[in-house]
Design a protein around this motif. Structure first.
Motif, PDB file in Angstrom:
ATOM      1  N   ASP A 201     -27.364  -4.599 -35.384  1.00  0.00           N
ATOM      2  CA  ASP A 201     -28.563  -4.172 -34.666  1.00  0.00           C
ATOM      3  C   ASP A 201     -29.790  -4.368 -35.548  1.00  0.00           C
ATOM      4  OD1 ASP A 201     -29.284  -1.090 -35.671  1.00  0.00           O
ATOM      5  OD2 ASP A 201     -27.170  -1.707 -35.889  1.00  0.00           O
ATOM      6  N   LEU A 202     -30.909  -4.487 -34.885  1.00  0.00           N
ATOM      7  CA  LEU A 202     -32.148  -4.878 -35.558  1.00  0.00           C
ATOM      8  C   LEU A 202     -32.520  -3.909 -36.672  1.00  0.00           C
ATOM      9  CD1 LEU A 202     -34.123  -7.198 -35.314  1.00  0.00           C
ATOM     10  CD2 LEU A 202     -35.620  -5.676 -34.029  1.00  0.00           C
ATOM     11  N   GLN A 203     -32.288  -2.611 -36.436  1.00  0.00           N
ATOM     12  CA  GLN A 203     -32.657  -1.627 -37.452  1.00  0.00           C
ATOM     13  C   GLN A 203     -31.875  -1.844 -38.736  1.00  0.00           C
ATOM     14  OE1 GLN A 203     -33.113   2.439 -36.133  1.00  0.00           O
ATOM     15  NE2 GLN A 203     -32.478   3.216 -38.119  1.00  0.00           N
ATOM     16  N   THR A 204     -30.597  -2.148 -38.609  1.00  0.00           N
ATOM     17  CA  THR A 204     -29.776  -2.406 -39.788  1.00  0.00           C
ATOM     18  C   THR A 204     -30.304  -3.630 -40.524  1.00  0.00           C
ATOM     19  OG1 THR A 204     -27.901  -1.555 -38.551  1.00  0.00           O
ATOM     20  CG2 THR A 204     -27.422  -2.743 -40.593  1.00  0.00           C
ATOM     21  N   ILE A 205     -30.605  -4.679 -39.759  1.00  0.00           N
ATOM     22  CA  ILE A 205     -31.130  -5.893 -40.388  1.00  0.00           C
ATOM     23  C   ILE A 205     -32.435  -5.580 -41.098  1.00  0.00           C
ATOM     24  CG2 ILE A 205     -32.107  -8.172 -39.914  1.00  0.00           C
ATOM     25  CD1 ILE A 205     -29.999  -8.567 -37.795  1.00  0.00           C
ATOM     26  N   GLN A 206     -33.295  -4.819 -40.421  1.00  0.00           N
ATOM     27  CA  GLN A 206     -34.580  -4.488 -41.049  1.00  0.00           C
ATOM     28  C   GLN A 206     -34.365  -3.711 -42.348  1.00  0.00           C
ATOM     29  OE1 GLN A 206     -37.579  -2.692 -38.450  1.00  0.00           O
ATOM     30  NE2 GLN A 206     -38.630  -1.852 -40.225  1.00  0.00           N
ATOM     31  N   GLU A 207     -33.497  -2.726 -42.310  1.00  0.00           N
ATOM     32  CA  GLU A 207     -33.245  -1.915 -43.506  1.00  0.00           C
ATOM     33  C   GLU A 207     -32.696  -2.766 -44.638  1.00  0.00           C
ATOM     34  OE1 GLU A 207     -32.392   2.478 -41.496  1.00  0.00           O
ATOM     35  OE2 GLU A 207     -30.720   1.166 -42.004  1.00  0.00           O
ATOM     36  N   GLU A 208     -31.771  -3.654 -44.314  1.00  0.00           N
ATOM     37  CA  GLU A 208     -31.139  -4.477 -45.343  1.00  0.00           C
ATOM     38  C   GLU A 208     -32.106  -5.504 -45.926  1.00  0.00           C
ATOM     39  OE1 GLU A 208     -28.238  -4.261 -46.906  1.00  0.00           O
ATOM     40  OE2 GLU A 208     -27.952  -2.395 -45.803  1.00  0.00           O
ATOM     41  N   VAL A 209     -32.902  -6.105 -45.059  1.00  0.00           N
ATOM     42  CA  VAL A 209     -33.801  -7.154 -45.537  1.00  0.00           C
ATOM     43  C   VAL A 209     -34.926  -6.523 -46.377  1.00  0.00           C
ATOM     44  CG1 VAL A 209     -35.439  -7.334 -43.607  1.00  0.00           C
ATOM     45  CG2 VAL A 209     -34.822  -9.366 -44.900  1.00  0.00           C
ATOM     46  N   GLN A 210     -35.330  -5.321 -45.988  1.00  0.00           N
ATOM     47  CA  GLN A 210     -36.333  -4.606 -46.777  1.00  0.00           C
ATOM     48  C   GLN A 210     -35.800  -4.316 -48.176  1.00  0.00           C
ATOM     49  OE1 GLN A 210     -38.714  -2.167 -43.274  1.00  0.00           O
ATOM     50  NE2 GLN A 210     -37.267  -1.078 -44.548  1.00  0.00           N
ATOM     51  N   LYS A 211     -34.587  -3.844 -48.206  1.00  0.00           N
ATOM     52  CA  LYS A 211     -33.965  -3.515 -49.484  1.00  0.00           C
ATOM     53  C   LYS A 211     -33.964  -4.736 -50.408  1.00  0.00           C
ATOM     54  CE  LYS A 211     -30.415  -0.533 -48.466  1.00  0.00           C
ATOM     55  NZ  LYS A 211     -28.968  -0.330 -48.259  1.00  0.00           N
ATOM     56  N   GLU A 212     -33.612  -5.881 -49.821  1.00  0.00           N
ATOM     57  CA  GLU A 212     -33.533  -7.101 -50.619  1.00  0.00           C
ATOM     58  C   GLU A 212     -34.916  -7.534 -51.097  1.00  0.00           C
ATOM     59  OE1 GLU A 212     -31.344  -8.666 -52.095  1.00  0.00           O
ATOM     60  OE2 GLU A 212     -32.373 -10.543 -52.592  1.00  0.00           O
ATOM     61  N   MET A 213     -35.914  -7.467 -50.214  1.00  0.00           N
ATOM     62  CA  MET A 213     -37.259  -7.892 -50.608  1.00  0.00           C
ATOM     63  C   MET A 213     -37.802  -6.980 -51.706  1.00  0.00           C
ATOM     64  SD  MET A 213     -37.597 -10.619 -48.915  1.00  0.00           S
ATOM     65  CE  MET A 213     -38.958 -10.973 -49.983  1.00  0.00           C
ATOM     66  N   ILE A 214     -37.549  -5.682 -51.575  1.00  0.00           N
ATOM     67  CA  ILE A 214     -38.041  -4.740 -52.582  1.00  0.00           C
ATOM     68  C   ILE A 214     -37.371  -4.986 -53.926  1.00  0.00           C
ATOM     69  CG2 ILE A 214     -38.053  -2.295 -53.231  1.00  0.00           C
ATOM     70  CD1 ILE A 214     -38.366  -1.837 -50.087  1.00  0.00           C
ATOM     71  N   ARG A 215     -36.077  -5.295 -53.855  1.00  0.00           N
ATOM     72  CA  ARG A 215     -35.365  -5.588 -55.103  1.00  0.00           C
ATOM     73  C   ARG A 215     -36.026  -6.779 -55.809  1.00  0.00           C
ATOM     74  NH1 ARG A 215     -32.169  -8.841 -57.329  1.00  0.00           N
ATOM     75  NH2 ARG A 215     -32.101 -10.255 -55.555  1.00  0.00           N
ATOM     76  N   GLN A 216     -36.359  -7.820 -55.017  1.00  0.00           N
ATOM     77  CA  GLN A 216     -36.978  -9.013 -55.602  1.00  0.00           C
ATOM     78  C   GLN A 216     -38.378  -8.704 -56.150  1.00  0.00           C
ATOM     79  OE1 GLN A 216     -36.974 -12.454 -53.068  1.00  0.00           O
ATOM     80  NE2 GLN A 216     -34.826 -12.198 -52.499  1.00  0.00           N
ATOM     81  N   GLN A 217     -39.131  -7.906 -55.381  1.00  0.00           N
ATOM     82  CA  GLN A 217     -40.483  -7.556 -55.822  1.00  0.00           C
ATOM     83  C   GLN A 217     -40.429  -6.800 -57.144  1.00  0.00           C
ATOM     84  OE1 GLN A 217     -42.169  -5.295 -52.627  1.00  0.00           O
ATOM     85  NE2 GLN A 217     -42.542  -7.077 -51.342  1.00  0.00           N
ATOM     86  N   ARG A 218     -39.498  -5.868 -57.204  1.00  0.00           N
ATOM     87  CA  ARG A 218     -39.359  -5.039 -58.384  1.00  0.00           C
ATOM     88  C   ARG A 218     -39.010  -5.868 -59.605  1.00  0.00           C
ATOM     89  NH1 ARG A 218     -36.735   0.782 -57.630  1.00  0.00           N
ATOM     90  NH2 ARG A 218     -37.051   1.544 -59.745  1.00  0.00           N
ATOM     91  N   GLU A 219     -38.117  -6.813 -59.390  1.00  0.00           N
ATOM     92  CA  GLU A 219     -37.683  -7.693 -60.471  1.00  0.00           C
ATOM     93  C   GLU A 219     -38.869  -8.495 -61.014  1.00  0.00           C
ATOM     94  OE1 GLU A 219     -33.513  -9.586 -60.012  1.00  0.00           O
ATOM     95  OE2 GLU A 219     -34.929 -11.238 -59.774  1.00  0.00           O
ATOM     96  N   SER A 220     -39.661  -9.058 -60.100  1.00  0.00           N
ATOM     97  CA  SER A 220     -40.821  -9.854 -60.512  1.00  0.00           C
ATOM     98  C   SER A 220     -41.822  -9.003 -61.293  1.00  0.00           C
ATOM     99  CB  SER A 220     -41.551 -10.431 -59.307  1.00  0.00           C
ATOM    100  OG  SER A 220     -40.686 -11.206 -58.538  1.00  0.00           O
ATOM    101  N   LEU A 221     -42.042  -7.788 -60.808  1.00  0.00           N
ATOM    102  CA  LEU A 221     -43.045  -6.935 -61.444  1.00  0.00           C
ATOM    103  C   LEU A 221     -42.576  -6.460 -62.819  1.00  0.00           C
ATOM    104  CD1 LEU A 221     -44.191  -4.973 -58.302  1.00  0.00           C
ATOM    105  CD2 LEU A 221     -45.576  -6.550 -59.653  1.00  0.00           C
ATOM    106  N   GLU A 222     -41.319  -6.106 -62.929  1.00  0.00           N
ATOM    107  CA  GLU A 222     -40.793  -5.674 -64.231  1.00  0.00           C
ATOM    108  C   GLU A 222     -40.968  -6.787 -65.259  1.00  0.00           C
ATOM    109  OE1 GLU A 222     -39.512  -2.799 -65.369  1.00  0.00           O
ATOM    110  OE2 GLU A 222     -39.762  -1.728 -63.461  1.00  0.00           O
TER     111      GLU A 222
END
Length: 578
Positions: free
Chosen positions: A221-242
């Motif tokens: 369902d869309l909510q699960t996809i949204q939650e998962e894709v957000q998690k992944e994008m945040i992980r990448q953002q965090r990595e770049s910023l660190e």
RNA sequence: GCGGCUGUAGCUCAGUGGAUAGAGCGCCUCCCUCCGGAGGAGGAGGCCGGGGGUUCGAAUCCCUUCAGCCGCGCCA
């Protein structure tokens, strides 16, 4: 440091004088400043010109009276009246060089201040939506925000850096992003799927879709996809910023405000305060040519309105949409209550990019509507960064697939150069970031100029070690050995750091730290060129100069640390060529 | 239209109400027997956008005007 102490002493001397007793003499009245021209002395005061009017006297006469009083100060060598009434002061050189002792003692703490009452500050920056990587545009906010946090801490405040994650499940943009990802996942699985209108494209979207397909089904369902894709994008953002040496004390979830009922609470508070209502009418704003035209319609049921206009905003805002879903500003409302109310920050600073001017009015209204003093919240807008590659303006939009990521930038030119370039200009000025120029900079790069000075000092110190001078402790007898103008100038430049830090903390013009570092590096290079440090036949002088050079190293290292740039022991030419 | 930011050397930009306006790049000369030449010295290059005001004094503060960039959604 020296200047503050002198101002204190001088104002004390003046207040004891019968002539000036009636006047309130503060450090500010003394007004010591460093003249641009060396022949005007180490410090100049405009006190006589400031005071002359209220005393009804001639500034030059008053100046010579004041000069006679100050002449009694033990650090003063010569003092003279010049021009319209300047008091030019030349100090005993040892008064200047003895500052080295304090610099060496404070070491990596040099430049930091202690405040009697430290403010508890909240600083929010970057906070890009979890629908893409950190771009070079947000990179400016990252470098500026992190630098500002370091400076505010050095100035004696307690700073909490926070990233606000726009992960609300009711977000239109994030829903669209999740839909786009789902479409890409289906296509990858060989299923025909239409990308939604204005859907997200581009390599990174395909990459993240590919990544997600490994974890969950495109049928989820869309909510699960949204939650998962957000998690992944945040992980990448965090990595770049660190990797960019940008640190956050906390990553704050917007969704947690909704889920925890804080949004509903804040909305209730607004209703109770009389700042929100759902009168059964609404406005429609349409664009006609260049103008916005607002017409009143009478649709029912209408949305819940935040009456922000009465609080200084340009118009009222929708707080809860007609369909019952809270608008973005509802989250802001709850977040503000959380920061200033629940978490008791004295002040909240929000650093935003140039596309957020419209935010200021409504956020000030949010602050007031919740009953907080307006000055407890402050938005700092940095100006546009444009990015040039091969002479072309590089697009940074997230939906055309041609984004320039922050990650790519610092991989190309290095974290040091990227951070220094971002903050060496005022955040109020638009910045053109020419990647080709940044790449070929090499020798001309200002960050290397500063780093080279630091590395050169390290070499000198190593040489001193070799010659058996080692790391001498400061001896007051050294003070008289250092009297070359280049030596005195170097000491004075180092001593500027604490003042630079306090001023930056006041007005957020952090580029001053970069300017300071470059000026200090220049003062060192000038000194180095005419004063040899290590001289076997002059052990005393060599030791004194080693102390001076170590003090300069401390100044450079601390300034570089404030802007998040490394202070290398040595520079390798070959590192410049990738 | 309303709001924000910016106008300083050929270019990119510093500049705390103070005295003769600063740097880097680019251009032209010069300086290593030497702690790193990724450096240093000198030269050319300026109505600090225009006009008014405040002040003993303005690139800096206020007003006005011109120019450029950006923003103004029941998006976030």
């Amino acid at each position: 440091m020296l200047k503050d102490q002198l101002q204190l002493d001088f104002s004390h001397l003046l207040s004891k004088s019968p002539l000036l007793k009636e006047q309130t003499i503060s450090q500010g009245v003394v007004g010591l400043a460093e003249p641009k021209m060396a022949e005007h002395g180490d410090f100049a005061s405009n006190a006589a010109m400031v005071l002359a009017k209220s005393l009804g006297t001639n500034p030059r006469e008053l100046a010579s009276t004041i000069a006679d009083i100050w002449k009694t100060h033990p650090d003063v060598n010569t003092i003279e009246v010049a021009g319209p009434g300047f008091i030019n002061i030349r100090l005993n050189p040892s008064a200047i060089t003895n500052q080295i002792y304090e610099i060496l003692t404070r070491s990596h703490q040099f430049g930091n201040q202690k405040k009697t009452t430290a403010r508890k500050l909240h600083v929010e920056f970057v906070s890009v939506n979890p629908n893409g990587p950190i771009t070079i545009g947000s990179g400016r906010g990252a470098a500026f925000g992190d630098t500002l946090c370091r400076i505010l801490r050095a100035a004696g405040d307690e700073v909490f850096a926070e990233y606000y994650i726009n992960d609300a499940l009711n977000s239109e943009q994030m829903r669209l992003f999740a839909l786009s990802v789902q479409a890409h996942m289906k296509r990858e699985a060989g299923i025909k799927a239409e990308l939604p209108e204005n859907g997200y494209r581009g390599d990174y979207v395909l990459a993240v879709s590919h990544e997600l397909a490994k974890k969950i089904s495109h049928d989820a369902d869309l909510q699960t996809i949204q939650e998962e894709v957000q998690k992944e994008m945040i992980r990448q953002q965090r990595e770049s910023l660190e990797a960019f040496r940008v640190h956050f004390d906390n990553w704050f979830s917007e969704q947690s405000l909704h889920a925890g009922g804080k949004v509903a609470e804040a909305i209730e508070k607004l209703k109770k305060n009389g700042h929100a209502d759902s009168e059964p009418y609404s406005w429609e704003t349409t664009r006609q040519g260049k103008d916005n035209v607002t017409t009143q319609t009478s649709q029912e049921p209408g949305p819940l309105w935040f009456r922000s206009q009465k609080l200084g905003d340009e118009k009222d805002r929708v707080l809860v949409r007609s369909d019952g879903r809270p608008a973005y500003i509802a989250g802001d409302l709850a977040y503000m209550q959380d920061k200033l109310g629940d978490r008791h920050f004295d002040q909240s600073l929000l650093i935003l990019g140039p596309d957020h001017h419209g935010y200021i009015g409504r956020m000030d209204a949010v602050t007031r509507a919740l009953g907080f003093e307006a000055d407890r919240f402050r938005i700092i807008i940095y100006q546009l960064v444009r990015f040039l590659k091969e002479g072309q303006l590089a697009p940074m939009r997230k939906r055309d697939g041609n984004i320039y990521e922050l990650k790519d930038l610092y991989k190309e030119i290095g974290v040091d150069a990227a951070r220094f370039f971002y903050i060496m200009r005022s955040h109020d000025t638009p910045l053109d970031f020419d990647i080709d120029l940044a790449l070929k900079l090499g020798d001309d790069n200002p960050v290397f100029y500063v780093q080279y000075a630091h590395a050169r000092i390290c070499s000198v110190l190593a040489k001193a070690e070799e010659e058996g001078i080692g790391k001498p402790l400061w001896n007051p007898s050294f003070a008289d050995l250092l009297h070359d103008p280049k030596e005195l100038n170097l000491v004075k430049r180092i001593c500027d750091l604490p003042e630079v830090v306090s001023r930056c903390a006041e007005d957020f013009q952090v580029q001053r730290v970069a300017t300071y570092a470059a000026e200090l590096a220049r003062a060192f290079h000038l000194f180095y060129d005419s004063c040899r440090v290590v001289q076997k036949d002059q052990p005393e002088l060599s030791s004194a100069r080693v102390c001076l050079v170590e003090a300069a190293r401390i100044g450079l290292a601390n300034a570089l640390n404030l802007v998040g740039v490394s202070a290398p022991q040595r520079m390798h030419r070959e590192q410049l060529v990738p």
